[in-house]
Each structure stands twice: as C-alpha cells, then as structure tokens.
Design a protein around this motif. Structure first.
Motif, PDB file in Angstrom:
ATOM      1  N   THR A 185       0.837  -1.202   0.000  1.00  0.00           N
ATOM      2  CA  THR A 185       0.000   0.000   0.000  1.00  0.00           C
ATOM      3  C   THR A 185       0.870   1.249   0.000  1.00  0.00           C
ATOM      4  N   ALA A 186       1.916   1.249   0.804  1.00  0.00           N
ATOM      5  CA  ALA A 186       2.823   2.399   0.854  1.00  0.00           C
ATOM      6  C   ALA A 186       3.546   2.580  -0.475  1.00  0.00           C
ATOM      7  N   PHE A 187       3.907   1.474  -1.120  1.00  0.00           N
ATOM      8  CA  PHE A 187       4.591   1.555  -2.403  1.00  0.00           C
ATOM      9  C   PHE A 187       3.656   2.120  -3.469  1.00  0.00           C
ATOM     10  N   PHE A 188       2.418   1.636  -3.501  1.00  0.00           N
ATOM     11  CA  PHE A 188       1.451   2.181  -4.455  1.00  0.00           C
ATOM     12  C   PHE A 188       1.257   3.669  -4.199  1.00  0.00           C
ATOM     13  N   ALA A 189       1.133   4.053  -2.931  1.00  0.00           N
ATOM     14  CA  ALA A 189       0.938   5.467  -2.592  1.00  0.00           C
ATOM     15  C   ALA A 189       2.110   6.314  -3.084  1.00  0.00           C
ATOM     16  N   ARG A 190       3.309   5.783  -2.952  1.00  0.00           N
ATOM     17  CA  ARG A 190       4.485   6.549  -3.405  1.00  0.00           C
ATOM     18  C   ARG A 190       4.465   6.748  -4.908  1.00  0.00           C
ATOM     19  N   LYS A 191       4.160   5.690  -5.652  1.00  0.00           N
ATOM     20  CA  LYS A 191       4.120   5.818  -7.116  1.00  0.00           C
ATOM     21  C   LYS A 191       2.971   6.728  -7.563  1.00  0.00           C
ATOM     22  N   LEU A 192       1.855   6.681  -6.840  1.00  0.00           N
ATOM     23  CA  LEU A 192       0.746   7.585  -7.153  1.00  0.00           C
ATOM     24  C   LEU A 192       1.114   9.027  -6.845  1.00  0.00           C
ATOM     25  N   ASN A 193       1.719   9.259  -5.711  1.00  0.00           N
ATOM     26  CA  ASN A 193       2.048  10.627  -5.314  1.00  0.00           C
ATOM     27  C   ASN A 193       3.120  11.255  -6.199  1.00  0.00           C
ATOM     28  N   GLY A 241      -8.698   1.858  -4.966  1.00  0.00           N
ATOM     29  CA  GLY A 241      -9.427   2.488  -3.871  1.00  0.00           C
ATOM     30  C   GLY A 241     -10.701   1.737  -3.522  1.00  0.00           C
ATOM     31  N   TYR A 242     -11.518   1.447  -4.523  1.00  0.00           N
ATOM     32  CA  TYR A 242     -12.767   0.737  -4.256  1.00  0.00           C
ATOM     33  C   TYR A 242     -12.523  -0.701  -3.826  1.00  0.00           C
ATOM     34  N   ASN A 243     -11.410  -1.281  -4.271  1.00  0.00           N
ATOM     35  CA  ASN A 243     -11.061  -2.623  -3.826  1.00  0.00           C
ATOM     36  C   ASN A 243     -10.823  -2.654  -2.315  1.00  0.00           C
ATOM     37  N   ALA A 244     -10.192  -1.618  -1.776  1.00  0.00           N
ATOM     38  CA  ALA A 244      -9.980  -1.562  -0.324  1.00  0.00           C
ATOM     39  C   ALA A 244     -11.309  -1.522   0.409  1.00  0.00           C
ATOM     40  N   PHE A 296      -8.262   6.793  -2.577  1.00  0.00           N
ATOM     41  CA  PHE A 296      -7.225   5.807  -2.272  1.00  0.00           C
ATOM     42  C   PHE A 296      -6.780   5.909  -0.813  1.00  0.00           C
ATOM     43  N   ASP A 297      -6.468   7.117  -0.360  1.00  0.00           N
ATOM     44  CA  ASP A 297      -5.943   7.302   0.999  1.00  0.00           C
ATOM     45  C   ASP A 297      -6.943   6.851   2.055  1.00  0.00           C
ATOM     46  N   HIS A 298      -8.172   7.319   1.951  1.00  0.00           N
ATOM     47  CA  HIS A 298      -9.164   7.044   2.995  1.00  0.00           C
ATOM     48  C   HIS A 298      -9.576   5.575   3.009  1.00  0.00           C
ATOM     49  N   SER A 299      -9.708   4.967   1.828  1.00  0.00           N
ATOM     50  CA  SER A 299     -10.100   3.557   1.794  1.00  0.00           C
ATOM     51  C   SER A 299      -8.988   2.665   2.340  1.00  0.00           C
ATOM     52  N   ALA A 300      -7.735   3.037   2.074  1.00  0.00           N
ATOM     53  CA  ALA A 300      -6.610   2.259   2.609  1.00  0.00           C
ATOM     54  C   ALA A 300      -6.573   2.323   4.135  1.00  0.00           C
ATOM     55  N   VAL A 301      -6.815   3.509   4.696  1.00  0.00           N
ATOM     56  CA  VAL A 301      -6.844   3.660   6.152  1.00  0.00           C
ATOM     57  C   VAL A 301      -7.995   2.849   6.743  1.00  0.00           C
TER      58      VAL A 301
END
Length: 252
Positions: A24-32, A58-61, A105-110
């Motif tokens: 999740t952190a890796f995906f977030a980094r590539k997205l950001n 996001g919806y998958n989370a 993405f951020d909120h669903s991951a949390v």
C-alpha cells in the motif's frame, strides 16, 4: 493515548499484513509521484487510464473492508452486489477530480487497515465470500489486497517494475496463477521454469512429451504470467519465441 495494535498474534498473518501495508505504501508513493495531469495517461492495462487503476485500487480496499466487517460481525456484507456494479463503480471513480481520486485511495486504505487491526484474533478464521464466489477465511483478505497493491503499482506505468515486488509475493502470485491455469486446463504442454533461485521453481505440465518451456528470473516470469510482457523470458520451443501466457485469473 494508548497505541492500538493488531489483535492477532499469528506470526504468518502478521507477516502477511506487513507485506500488504508495504505494498500500500509503495502504491501510494508511485501515485504521489504523478502530477494530476498524468492521471489521464494510459496505464499498462488495455483500455484503462491511470485514473481507472487508482479508482479500482481504492474501491477494492472498501470491498475487502466489507469482507472483514462480515468476519467481525457475522452479518453478510458482500464485496460488491455484482461484477457489473463493480465495473460501473470503477468507471465512475475514474471521472473524479484528482484530489477526490487521491482521497479515495488514501481514505479507503486507512479504513481497511483499521478493520484489519481491530479484527479479533478468533475472527480471522470466519468464512467470507469473494466476488468470484469463493468461500475463504477472512485471513485470505490480506493476500487479496497484497497482490492488488503491488501489481497495480506497476500498472500505473510510473517506473515501478516487478523487480520492486518482494520475492515471497511474486512466488505466491505465480503459484496462484499457475494453479488457476491447471484447474482450467489451460497449461497443457506448458512448463514454467524460474531460474536464478537457490532452489529452482518449476510449474506446469512436466509430464508433457514435448513441452513449451518458458524460463526466466522470478520478476520476469511473474510479469509474463500476469500478461504484462515477455521481457527477460526465453522459450525452448517454437524457435525461441516466447509463447503468450494463458489468460490470467480475473483477479489479476
């Protein structure tokens, strides 16, 4: 305020949660790293922009969080009402503004992470049902999310490659895909060899009289098996041309 921790103490499950959170952190980094305008660009998935990939992840989370809630409460909460609803949701999500898409993405991951963290240890074995109709223990949700975030981080086409994905994730991914091929009978006369390992990995129809053997290092083979390219793979049949992989399971 007292810090809250995962309720499970199962070391295998905790390691799986760690891989999911790292993905999740890796995906977030590539997205950001992507400017807003680049979200409109193509992903590595045919017909999908980067927006579609982010919306899907996001919806998958949220969908997986519903399964964890099911395990916690015993109240059936399916991932999606139907595959059609899932697809419509992704198409809608792809139309969101960049800030809304990033927030999704951020909120669903949390949210998913909190559901995992607070799931009682004895509830991880409760049965839930995937969108494909498979009945699995709640602990399977961790792997379901792990493969999504790591593979789709590559699909963002922002510099990530299968070499960035941890070897244990690639090995399980390849085992699942080749297992699905075998169950469907689409691996006839096909042998997959992972080279460069301390203990070589071989999958497929090893009893075939004249098999097509596709070989390569683990990241290259995983990339090929998911239908994302043949770079780094070789074939010992058909004049050295690398045969296309059988269709990947629907969850890839």
């Amino acid at each position: 305020m007292v810090a809250r921790h995962d309720q499970t103490i199962d070391p295998v499950l905790l390691d799986g949660l760690l891989q999911a959170r790292r993905g999740t952190a890796f995906f977030a980094r590539k997205l950001n790293e992507l400017p807003d305008a680049d979200l409109d660009g193509d992903s590595l998935l045919p017909g999908w922009t980067r927006r579609h990939v982010v919306a899907h992840v996001g919806y998958n989370a949220r969908a997986i969080a519903r399964l964890v809630e099911w395990a916690a409460t015993g109240v059936e909460t399916p991932m999606y009402p139907s595959v059609e609803v899932r697809n419509h949701e992704i198409d809608f999500g792809a139309t969101l503004s960049p800030i809304a898409l990033r927030n999704l993405f951020d909120h669903s991951a949390v949210h998913l992470n909190v559901e995992w963290r607070d799931l009682p240890a004895d509830s991880w074995h409760h049965k839930v049902k995937t969108v494909q109709g498979r009945t699995v223990p709640a602990e399977e949700t961790v792997w379901m999310r792990t493969r999504e975030v790591w593979v789709h981080a590559v699909d963002l086409d922002n510099g990530a490659t299968f070499k960035d994905i941890p070897a244990p994730v690639l090995e399980r991914l390849l085992k699942d895909i080749t297992g699905a091929w075998h169950a469907r009978g689409t691996d006839k006369d096909l042998v997959v060899e992972v080279t460069g390992q301390a203990s070589p990995l071989t999958y497929g129809d090893t009893a075939a009289a004249s098999p097509t053997v596709v070989s390569g290092y683990l990241p290259a083979i995983a990339q090929w098996a998911t239908g994302r390219g043949t770079d780094g793979t070789t074939s010992k049949h058909d004049g050295g041309l690398v045969t296309p992989a059988p269709p990947a399971p629907a969850w890839i």
